[in-house]
Design an enzyme around this catalytic site. Sequence first.
Site, PDB file in Angstrom:
ATOM      1  N   HIS A 119       0.860  -1.179   0.000  1.00  0.00           N
ATOM      2  CA  HIS A 119       0.000   0.000   0.000  1.00  0.00           C
ATOM      3  C   HIS A 119       0.899   1.232   0.000  1.00  0.00           C
ATOM      4  CE1 HIS A 119       0.977  -0.668   4.209  1.00  0.00           C
ATOM      5  NE2 HIS A 119       0.450   0.488   4.570  1.00  0.00           N
ATOM      6  N   HIS A 133      -7.014  -2.924   5.729  1.00  0.00           N
ATOM      7  CA  HIS A 133      -6.304  -1.822   6.367  1.00  0.00           C
ATOM      8  C   HIS A 133      -7.084  -0.531   6.121  1.00  0.00           C
ATOM      9  CE1 HIS A 133      -2.986  -0.063   8.397  1.00  0.00           C
ATOM     10  NE2 HIS A 133      -2.431   0.515   7.347  1.00  0.00           N
ATOM     11  N   HIS A 164       7.614  -5.200  11.456  1.00  0.00           N
ATOM     12  CA  HIS A 164       6.742  -4.022  11.489  1.00  0.00           C
ATOM     13  C   HIS A 164       6.332  -3.712  12.934  1.00  0.00           C
ATOM     14  CE1 HIS A 164       3.246  -1.407  10.437  1.00  0.00           C
ATOM     15  NE2 HIS A 164       3.977  -1.149   9.349  1.00  0.00           N
ATOM     16  N   ASP A 172       5.678   4.752   5.252  1.00  0.00           N
ATOM     17  CA  ASP A 172       6.694   3.846   5.784  1.00  0.00           C
ATOM     18  C   ASP A 172       6.856   2.595   4.925  1.00  0.00           C
ATOM     19  OD1 ASP A 172       4.086   3.255   6.702  1.00  0.00           O
ATOM     20  OD2 ASP A 172       4.842   2.058   8.375  1.00  0.00           O
ATOM     21  N   HIS A 173       6.033   2.472   3.885  1.00  0.00           N
ATOM     22  CA  HIS A 173       6.120   1.316   2.993  1.00  0.00           C
ATOM     23  C   HIS A 173       6.552   1.675   1.577  1.00  0.00           C
ATOM     24  CE1 HIS A 173       4.087  -1.565   5.772  1.00  0.00           C
ATOM     25  NE2 HIS A 173       3.676  -0.421   6.293  1.00  0.00           N
ATOM     26  N   HIS A 213       1.124   3.906   2.185  1.00  0.00           N
ATOM     27  CA  HIS A 213       1.528   4.635   3.383  1.00  0.00           C
ATOM     28  C   HIS A 213       3.046   4.832   3.334  1.00  0.00           C
ATOM     29  CE1 HIS A 213      -2.246   3.710   6.010  1.00  0.00           C
ATOM     30  NE2 HIS A 213      -2.400   4.778   5.249  1.00  0.00           N
ATOM     31  N   ASP A 216       0.395  -4.546   6.653  1.00  0.00           N
ATOM     32  CA  ASP A 216      -0.621  -3.859   7.445  1.00  0.00           C
ATOM     33  C   ASP A 216      -2.040  -4.370   7.201  1.00  0.00           C
ATOM     34  OD1 ASP A 216       1.723  -2.481   7.675  1.00  0.00           O
ATOM     35  OD2 ASP A 216       0.796  -0.512   7.690  1.00  0.00           O
TER      36      ASP A 216
END
Length: 306
Positions: free
Chosen positions: A61, A133, A254, A65-66, A63, A196
């Site tokens: 996805h 998520h 994570h 941090d990914h 976000h 996530d």
Amino acid sequence: MRELVVLGTASQVPTRTRNHNGYLLRWDGAGLLFDPGEGTQRQMTHAGVPATQVTRICLTHVHGDHCYGLPGVLSRMVLDGVAHPVHLHYPASGEQVVRALVSLATPGLDLRLHPHGSSGAVAPGLEVRPLHHRVETYGYRLVEPDGRTMLPDRLAAAGITGPDVGRLQRDGRLHGVRLEDVSAPRPGRRFAFVMDTAPCRGAEELAEGADLLVAESTFADDDAALAAQHRHLTAGQAGALAAAGGARALVLTHFSSRYPDVAPLAEQARARARGTAVLAAEDLDRIPLPERRRETSADGRRGERS
């Protein structure tokens, strides 16, 4: 070689000991880079992983941090003269974010974009399933085709040697001998990547039969209410997921920055993982896929199982 190189294990924010997400799966001649967060390029240097090894990049996805490490990784690949095509897989709803990140990278890479918006195959052997998520999220599974292990004693008894072995494998039958008469089933090896998500059917499908399952473990079981609020897994839920799917090994990652010591999370996962081996990942870990294990077939013969 088949191994997972852990480049980062932090969720949301990095810590002094944990970089943002990043995972490189080395699978024979392919290199699949999952969820490159900030600092991934530097972590690859620390891990001794050249950018030339990356053949696919898979985003669960968009976000930050990914995926915020994507421009740096792509630019490094250009700098290092990567000539092969690089395939980028991501949820279709993240198109605008992905294109913005790609636009920041140094041009010159043969980058091929592959957005997906539903469950199914996205490349040969590579599948996605929807997760649950706060934004559209997909987990990944890499599946090796099933095969068969040849049994030397059976081949010898049937008088099949040399090039005839290859012909039998190709055609399925030779001189009245069937392939199944001289071999045992060998299920393909499976790798699953579940990031996530709250518990959901998609995660269960990804974990089913996995030899190596990488799963987020953002919260401890004591913080289950927080996990539900933010649609993440607790350590115990990750363990239960592995057990339900019959996964052979579970890699937890994570982690929230609220847990400087993740050993208790590993224990919570083990308590619900039944026979699954559990490892709490650390940055720069190199984790091999479990060795092929041998199974007894219905007639008592021994064959390899992936």
